[in-house]
Design a protein around this motif. Structure first.
Motif, short mmCIF file in Angstrom:
data_model
loop_
_atom_site.label_atom_id
_atom_site.label_comp_id
_atom_site.label_asym_id
_atom_site.label_seq_id
_atom_site.Cartn_x
_atom_site.Cartn_y
_atom_site.Cartn_z
N LEU A 116 -9.60 3.96 10.45
CA LEU A 116 -10.54 5.08 10.12
C LEU A 116 -10.61 5.28 8.36
O LEU A 116 -11.48 5.20 7.89
CB LEU A 116 -10.23 6.53 10.81
CG LEU A 116 -10.34 6.52 12.15
CD1 LEU A 116 -9.71 7.53 12.90
CD2 LEU A 116 -12.05 6.19 12.66
N LEU A 117 -9.54 5.23 8.04
CA LEU A 117 -9.18 5.43 6.49
C LEU A 117 -9.86 4.25 5.81
O LEU A 117 -10.38 4.62 4.65
CB LEU A 117 -7.74 5.71 6.05
CG LEU A 117 -7.20 7.20 6.34
CD1 LEU A 117 -5.68 7.43 6.30
CD2 LEU A 117 -8.10 8.39 6.05
N PHE A 133 -3.91 8.48 -1.55
CA PHE A 133 -3.68 9.03 -0.03
C PHE A 133 -2.95 8.41 0.89
O PHE A 133 -2.13 8.59 1.68
CB PHE A 133 -5.05 9.97 0.30
CG PHE A 133 -4.68 10.59 1.70
CD1 PHE A 133 -4.07 11.88 1.65
CD2 PHE A 133 -5.13 9.82 2.92
CE1 PHE A 133 -3.79 12.44 2.83
CE2 PHE A 133 -5.02 10.68 4.14
CZ PHE A 133 -4.48 11.78 4.17
N LEU A 134 -3.56 7.07 0.92
CA LEU A 134 -3.34 6.25 1.91
C LEU A 134 -1.71 5.97 2.12
O LEU A 134 -0.84 6.07 2.69
CB LEU A 134 -4.19 4.71 1.60
CG LEU A 134 -4.32 3.92 2.84
CD1 LEU A 134 -4.72 4.83 4.01
CD2 LEU A 134 -4.98 2.69 2.84
N VAL A 150 -4.46 3.27 14.11
CA VAL A 150 -5.71 4.14 14.39
C VAL A 150 -6.19 4.86 13.38
O VAL A 150 -7.51 4.69 12.92
CB VAL A 150 -5.52 4.94 15.64
CG1 VAL A 150 -6.85 6.12 15.62
CG2 VAL A 150 -5.29 4.64 17.15
N ALA A 151 -5.30 5.51 12.61
CA ALA A 151 -5.67 6.29 11.29
C ALA A 151 -6.07 5.41 10.19
O ALA A 151 -6.96 5.56 9.62
CB ALA A 151 -4.40 7.24 11.04
N ARG A 166 0.81 -1.27 -0.06
CA ARG A 166 -0.03 -0.07 0.02
C ARG A 166 0.90 1.22 0.06
O ARG A 166 0.57 2.42 -0.52
CB ARG A 166 -0.99 0.00 1.08
CG ARG A 166 -1.91 -1.35 1.16
CD ARG A 166 -2.82 -1.04 -0.09
NE ARG A 166 -4.05 0.14 -0.14
CZ ARG A 166 -5.10 0.07 0.42
NH1 ARG A 166 -5.49 -1.13 0.73
NH2 ARG A 166 -5.70 0.92 0.07
N SER A 225 -12.06 1.96 6.88
CA SER A 225 -13.12 1.75 7.30
C SER A 225 -14.39 1.28 6.09
O SER A 225 -14.96 0.36 6.16
CB SER A 225 -13.72 2.74 8.11
OG SER A 225 -14.11 3.80 7.49
N ASP A 226 -14.45 2.03 5.08
CA ASP A 226 -15.22 1.78 4.10
C ASP A 226 -14.73 0.80 3.01
O ASP A 226 -15.43 0.04 2.17
CB ASP A 226 -15.60 3.13 3.19
CG ASP A 226 -14.57 3.63 2.31
OD1 ASP A 226 -13.39 3.37 2.75
OD2 ASP A 226 -14.74 4.47 1.57
N GLU A 227 -13.57 0.62 3.17
CA GLU A 227 -12.92 -0.47 2.26
C GLU A 227 -13.28 -1.97 2.38
O GLU A 227 -13.37 -2.78 1.45
CB GLU A 227 -11.10 -0.33 2.38
CG GLU A 227 -10.46 -0.70 1.28
CD GLU A 227 -9.14 -0.61 1.39
OE1 GLU A 227 -8.33 -1.08 2.42
OE2 GLU A 227 -8.43 0.46 0.80
#
Lengths: 424, 1043
Positions: free
Chosen positions: A417-418, A355-356, A413-414, A349, A420-422
């Motif tokens: 959250l980033l 952005f990730l 943590v980030a 990744r 989460s929809d994946e």
């Protein structure tokens, strides 16, 4: 020469609170924890009487003067009285937690007890036979003793079997305060046959033979890092020279750090079963003493998502405690650390252009760049220098924090959250 | 794709209109307002993408005629020509795509020509008006904004991620906040620390208490020692005080003994013994004197004589009188009334006998049989007689009822007969009536037949008459008419006959009549139908028929005449028959009425007969009952005779006699009892008199034999006398016995006196005294001496006791001799006060000691501090935990922010970069940056000075320029990957200032290198901008087409 037998104990810390617990313990656990140091001390006294030893030696930090606990001091004297009645002598010195200038209840110690003063002195174990064994000891006059006390002793008289009773940091153990620092060499040069040391809570024999140098460790674990069996040394000296150490458990409650890799676990039931087995094993190892456990979950697997659900960890802890807390002996899970994560190929990744990838690269740079770390650390000042709280916050708060490790956690943590929809 | 030409068949106000060809890369379509610019723009969009699927017909309907739709000629990138033709219809309207060579193409060709863009993309990006340019809808269209904003990983969720991180962080700690975890935990920690400080002071107190306890202990020991010493001294003083009286007494006794004579062997207890002896002699002498007086008294009593002592011999007689005195008295009192009562009894018995009847005596009374058997016999006779009488009464009542009923029946019979007699008689019988009815029927038929035959004959006659000269006549044939008429008449006849006969005949008549009328109608119709064809008949058969008809008529008339005679009518016609039928109906009613009345009368006669039989039967029953009753009476009389009673008595009377007899017997018994009682009373009074008389005479008590009360008086006196004599005799006997006893006691007293006097003499002698007085003096001296000696011993003993066992008495006596009582008392008081003071101090110390001990125990046992330290440890750990979590989230926030800045700075999408270039040019470099913030559906522009703005913050013109630039960016980006489409704009430069308008026009000119540009405008200035721009850039001059 006849055999000499004594018990070497240290760092009783009677009635001092357990540290590292952030959760309120249930009543029965809290009660057991309150009693634990006293029970451990009681076990030491029982051991002395059962083994008919010649003396009990306690190498400092019997209680924490700052706590001003009458209960602790009375309990200690009561134990010594029991020894006195059993014809067993006791020798004690004071350490950084119970220095001579510290608060002390004016209790009467039994005549068979010898408390060492601020200067080294030698006292025979057998009053009738002073040439058999002599205990040399010294107490901390104040809390902060930064000089090498062994130097004060010089070299002891040859002849009787000599025992040194000292609260000190030998060899500069970095995990403990450098009180009365000395080296193993210093101890060897003193001519003492057995050094009964206190201060380091981890049981260890620094040197065998003559002299034998040993930390008995504390008789009761006091925080989640003091895991495993805790107790004292039963020391037997044959022919005035051959020292034999045997460790005796005295702890009343045992600390355990349970670790579980969840990678292979498919269901919540499997997770509970695995934890149950771990607890059962730990109880067996503790010879069915009660257990206070910290559980760390690690690995990446199918259960990662469940574990990240709000309240899941709390519910899991409650569930474990419901199963074990009311048993005798009990097991109480005081904390669960969830270091598990969803399956994630970080390297792949990070090489992307989204952005990730950018975020991962920023984290990576931060971990590598000390200057960036300093800037990041500066952001903690908002809390640490807060005029309202700074006086009440622990002095070392966030000071010793391993920043790269914290960055890893922040990244985790980030990422959660980033991405989460994946997963949806 | 380039548009070459438009051909409008019918769209809005355009019809059969061609616009084009568009030969230049920029075509400016100029026309004033309402020239149809918007219509053309819509035409273009409609032909390429279809009519609206709903309301397509109303979409710019062809107002000037022609088919609704048209054609667009196109060139693709390879300059191959195509035409797209579309007419309004279903599904957006059928479309035809043809190549330049006329080959039909499929829909893929059109999609390719349109760069595979959806209609919304075409309308938003390539074909737009001023309104659309002003709106930010562009940014909201998902198909388009995905081109503007990177849809790459992490971008969409970044704002949420940042927000959540911030929220979580602030829940742990927020500068200036107070609800966060750290604040709350620190507050809790402060509370615990405060409590710990409180508890810590307990330790100080513990130390102070220990010190104090030790002080008390020491002080207590000292005071206790002093107190003990004082108590010893106090004790000694008290012993001195206690011994003082004894000491004084000891000294006094010693002094007294010196003056007293010493007497040896004085009798022990001498004085008491002397006094006792003297007392004894005095008492004994007095008793002797008293006893002697008693002997004399008793002696005089024993010798007393008693008057009438002889009565004691008659004690039994006196007791008899005493016992029977009351009885005698009551007998004397009761006798006269009892004798009177006897007389009354005799009278009542006599009256009763008289009531029963003559000839009844007491003997007959006693002989009367009163047994239960006899009583039952009488009762049974009474019952039977009563019942037979009742039965007879009932039979008589029944008879009178039957007689009344018979009378009623006879009355009814007479009434029925009268009714029958009054009823009118029928004129004929039933059989005759039915015969007449049959005749009426036949006559009726005959009448009808006669009428028909007459008509037939008439018809035949007419036919026959017609045969001779009216053959050519077209009228209705006479025979035809006649037959038809006949049938009709028969039909009517049947109807009328039926009506006259009534019942079933009416139905049959009605059906038959109606059928015949119908046949007649049919025949008439047939005849009329056959009118045209014409039929002629022969005369001969008609004449035959006429003859037969006449014969028939005569026969019928003969029959009718016979019927008239039978019925007794004057004429024979329908009316007479109907009237006669009415007469017959009336007669039938009379016959029925007479039959009913006759039946009634027969029923009444029968009833009378039955009642008469009943009356006779009742009479017989009464006779039988009367005979039975007579027999019963005879038996009863026989019974009466057997019992000697009057034969006229009824059983009830006999029962009454029986009651009287019982009453009489009761009276008889009462009389005899009374007689017996009177006899007894007389005997007992006589006996009492006999007993009292001799005694009264002996003891001289008066007695009158004729006065019974004198006997009771005598008896009472005798009783009193006897009692008195008896009492005195008993008293005398007691005195005799007392005299003997007193004599004995007198002897004993005398002996006692002598013995005591001897003992007194002996005592005086042993005391060395000659008399009592001397003895007393000697005894007093002896006693005093002994008393002082005893005092001396006792005081010494007490002093020894007070001094205490083992203590030297001599020292004690010396101590006593050296002091006095006042000194001792003073000393004692002083020492006691000192002790009291010390004891009070000791008690205070004890109290304090106890409370200190208790407090020490409580302090040592408390585990509050332990609990608080545990809590403090836990809270510190929680603070660490919160702080670490906060630090982690702070780092996450910082790192995300850092990544965002870098990403936005370095990795903006192509669309935004292109747009940025256009916008920079159009605004003359005032804005040098256009960015699409990550995850946000907006665009941000940055001025040269770094000030960043969102579209809402820009002026209208600038905002339009921004969105125009974005479209340019999108056009360029989209054309990179697909067929470049024409850019068609409608009045987009009107809000631009001249400078920016020219710059924008230049941008269009530049764009026209890749994309055809069609500009709709009503402003000549816009035309000018494009022309100037093209000229300045050295491009092909725009083509101008006026609409």
């Amino acid at each position: 020469m006849s055999q000499i037998r004594f018990v070497h104990a240290a760092d009783l810390h009677l009635d001092s609170p357990f540290t590292g617990l952030r959760a309120d313990a249930p009543a029965n656990v809290a009660d057991a924890l309150h009693r634990a140091t006293f029970e451990a001390y009681g076990n030491i006294i029982d051991l002395c009487i059962a083994e008919q030893v010649d003396a009990l030696l306690v190498a400092g930090d019997i209680f924490d003067s700052a706590d001003r606990s009458l209960r602790a001091q009375r309990a200690f004297v009561n134990g010594l009285e029991r020894l006195h009645e059993a014809g067993i002598r006791s020798f004690i010195c004071h350490g950084n937690h119970d220095p001579l200038d510290g608060w002390e209840a004016r209790l009467t110690y039994p005549s068979s007890c010898h408390r060492f003063g601020p200067q080294f002195e030698g006292v025979p174990i057998f009053e009738q036979d002073p040439d058999t064994a002599v205990v040399y000891g010294i107490s901390y006059p104040v809390r902060e003793v930064r000089e090498n006390l062994v130097v004060q002793l010089g070299r002891v008289e040859p002849g009787p079997f000599s025992i040194g009773l000292l609260h000190a940091n030998v060899g500069g153990n970095p995990n403990h305060d450098a009180y009365a620092p000395c080296t193993l060499g210093d101890l060897e040069l003193s001519g003492v046959d057995y050094w009964a040391l206190g201060h380091v809570h981890t049981r260890q024999t620094l040197r065998e033979g003559t002299p034998t140098v040993a930390y008995s460790g504390n008789p009761q674990g006091k925080n989640p890092t003091e895991t495993g069996a805790k107790g004292v040394f039963l020391v037997e000296v044959a022919d005035g020279a051959n020292v034999r150490l045997s460790f005796r458990c005295t702890d009343a409650v045992r600390w355990a750090h349970l670790k579980l890799d969840i990678s292979e676990l498919q269901t919540e039931q499997e997770l509970l079963d695995e934890i149950g087995e771990l607890v059962q094993e730990s109880l067996s190892e503790a010879q069915f003493r009660s257990l206070v456990a910290r559980l760390t979950l690690s690995g990446r697997g199918p259960l990662s998502e469940s574990l990240r659900q709000p309240n899941f960890i709390d519910d899991l802890r409650s569930s474990i405690n419901e199963d074990w807390i009311d048993r005798s002996p009990f097991a109480w899970c005081e904390r669960i650390e969830n270091l598990s994560a969803a399956p994630f190929n970080r390297a792949e990744r990070m090489s992307g252009s989204d952005f990730l990838a950018e975020f991962l690269r920023v984290c990576e740079r931060a971990k590598a760049d000390l200057q960036v770390q300093e800037q990041l650390r500066a952001s903690f000042d908002e809390l640490l220098n807060h005029r309202r709280y700074r006086r009440d916050l622990p002095e070392d708060l966030l000071k010793e924090t391993d920043l790269p490790a914290l960055i890893d956690e922040a990244e985790l943590v980030a990422l959660e959250l980033l991405t989460s929809d994946e997963e949806k | 794709m380039r548009i070459e030409k438009l051909h409008i068949e019918g769209f809005g106000h355009f019809a059969d209109r061609t616009v084009g060809p568009f030969e230049s890369p920029i075509v400016v379509l100029y026309g004033p307002n309402e020239a149809g610019k918007s219509t053309l723009l819509s035409f273009l969009q409609t032909i390429l993408f279809g009519f609206p699927t709903r309301g397509g017909a109303q979409h710019y309907p062809p107002l000037a005629g022609g088919k609704h739709g048209g054609r667009i000629d196109l060139l693709d990138q390879s300059n191959d020509r195509y035409s797209v033709h579309r007419i309004q219809g279903r599904g957006g309207g059928p479309v035809t795509v043809q190549s330049g060579t006329g080959e039909l193409q499929n829909e893929t060709t059109l999609a390719r020509l349109l760069g595979h863009h959806a209609e919304n993309v075409f309308k938003s990006v390539f074909s737009f008006s001023l309104d659309e340019l002003h709106s930010d809808r562009l940014l909201k269209d998902e198909d388009i904004n995905s081109q503007i904003y990177s849809a790459g990983m992490g971008v969409v969720t970044l704002p949420d991620a940042l927000k959540e991180t911030k929220d979580k962080k602030e829940r742990r700690f927020l500068k200036g906040g107070s609800k966060h975890s750290i604040s709350q935990t620190v507050e809790e920690l402060k509370e615990v620390n405060a409590k710990l400080n409180e508890v810590a002071s307990n330790a100080e107190r513990y130390g102070r208490l220990i010190e104090r306890r030790n002080e008390i202990h020491e002080k207590h020991s000292q005071l206790h020692t002093i107190s003990s010493q004082l108590k010893t001294r106090l004790d000694y003083q008290r012993r001195l005080k206690n011994g003082w009286d004894d000491w004084v007494e000891f000294n006094a006794a010693q002094e007294s003994l010196k003056d007293i004579e010493i007497i040896t062997d004085f009798p022990t207890d001498g004085l008491r013994r002397l006094e006792q002896l003297e007392e004894r002699i005095r008492g004994t002498r007095q008793a002797y004197e008293e006893t002697r007086g008693q002997v004399e008294l008793e002696e005089s009593k024993a010798k007393t004589a008693i008057e009438h002592e002889s009565i004691l011999v008659h004690a039994d007689s006196v007791r008899y009188l005493e016992r029977n005195r009351e009885h005698f008295e009551s007998a004397v009192r009761d006798l006269p009334p009892r004798e009177l009562e006897l007389k009354h009894c005799e009278q009542r018995l006599e009256a009763t006998l008289k009531e029963i009847g003559p000839g009844w005596s007491t003997a007959r009374l006693e002989g009367f049989d009163l047994s239960v058997a006899v009583r039952n016999e009488v009762s049974q006779f009474g019952e039977r007689l009563r019942k037979s009488e009742e039965a007879l009464e009932r039979l008589r009542a029944a008879l009178s009822q039957e007689e009344a009923r018979l009378h009623e029946a006879m009355k009814a019979e007479g009434a029925a007969q009268q009714e029958l007699d009054d009823a009118p008689e029928p004129i004929m019988g039933k059989e005759q009536m039915s015969e007449h009815r049959a005749t009426i029927g036949r006559a009726n038929t005959g009448l009808l037949e006669l009428k028909a035959v007459r008509e037939r004959a008439s018809t035949l006659q007419d036919q026959l008459d017609g045969m001779s000269g009216v053959a050519e006549s077209g009228g209705l044939g006479a025979h035809q008419k006649a037959f038809t008429g006949l049938v009709s008449v028969v039909g009517l006849g049947l109807l009328i006959g039926g009506a006259l006969l009534g019942g079933a005949a009416l139905v049959v008549g009605a059906i038959g009549g109606l059928a015949l009328i119908a046949i007649a109608a049919y025949l008439l119709a047939q005849h009329l139908a056959a009118r045209a064809s014409g039929v002629s008949r022969q005369a001969s058969p008609i004449q035959d028929a006429l003859a037969r008809a006449e014969a028939e008529r005569e026969a019928l008339e003969a029959n009718l005449s016979e019927y008239r005679d039978i019925l007794g009518l004057e004429s024979m016609d329908s009316d007479s028959l109907i009237a006669y039928a009415g007469v017959l109906d009336e007669n039938e009613g009379r016959i029925q009425e007479v039959a009913v009345l006759r039946k009634n009368r027969e029923l009444a006669t029968e009833s009378t007969k039955e009642r008469r039989v009943s009356v006779e039967q009742s009479n017989e029953n009464i006779a039988a009952a009367e005979a039975q009753q007579e027999q019963m009476r005879s038996k009863w009389q026989q019974w009466l005779r057997a019992h000697e009673l009057n034969e006229a008595h009824s059983p009830q009377v006999v029962e009454a006699i029986r009651g009287k007899v019982e009453q009489g017997l009761d009276r008889l018994r009462e009389l005899r009892d009374l007689q017996q009682r009177i006899l007894t009373m007389k005997e007992s009074t006589a006996e009492f008199f006999e007993a009292v008389t001799p005694l009264a005479s002996e003891f001289e008590i008066g007695l009158n034999k004729d006065e019974p009360t004198s006997a009771t008086g005598a008896a009472d006196k005798l009783k009193t006398l006897h009692s008195d004599v008896e009492k005195r005799a008993r008293q005398r006997q007691v005195a005799v016995e007392a005299l003997a006893e007193a004599g004995q006691r007198l002897e004993e007293r005398k002996r006692d006196l002598q013995k005591a006097e001897i003992e007194l003499k002996e005592l005086l002698r042993s005391g060395g005294a000659s008399n009592s007085e001397e003895f007393r003096k000697r005894e007093e001296a002896d006693s005093q001496r002994k008393e002082f000696e005893a005092k001396l011993r006792e005081s010494l003993n007490r002093l020894q006791r007070i001094c205490g066992p083992g203590e030297p008495l001599e020292e004690f006596r010396i101590a006593l001799s050296k002091t006095d009582i006042q000194s001792i008392v003073d000393q004692e008081r002083q020492i006691a006060e000192e002790i009291e003071t010390i004891d009070s101090q000791l008690a205070d110390l004890d109290t304090e000691f106890g409370s200190i001990e208790a407090e020490l125990g409580a302090l040592a046992g408390e585990d509050e501090s332990s609990r608080l330290r545990m809590a403090r440890s836990r809270l510190l750990e929680q603070i660490r935990e919160h702080a670490r979590e906060w630090a982690k989230l702070t780092l996450a926030e910082r790192l995300l922010g850092e990544a965002q800045s870098t990403f936005e700075r370095e990795r903006q999408p192509g669309v935004v970069r292109n747009a940025e270039e256009f916008f920079k040019n159009i605004t003359g470099g005032r804005y040098d940056r256009v960015t699409a913030p990550l995850g946000e559906n907006t665009i941000r522009v940055t001025e040269r000075n770094g000030l960043s703005k969102e579209p809402e913050a820009l002026s209208r013109g600038t905002r339009e320029q921004l969105f125009l630039s974005l479209r340019f960016g999108l056009v360029q980006e989209l054309c990179r990957i697909a067929e470049p489409l024409p850019v068609i704009v409608d009045e987009v430069l009107v809000n631009f200032d001249p400078d920016r308008a020219l710059r924008a026009a230049k941008a269009f000119v530049q764009l026209s290198d890749t994309n055809q540009v069609l500009v709709f405008t009503c402003h000549t200035s816009v035309v000018d901008y494009f022309q100037v721009a093209a000229k300045e850039l050295g491009s092909t001059e725009p083509a101008l087409i006026e609409i």
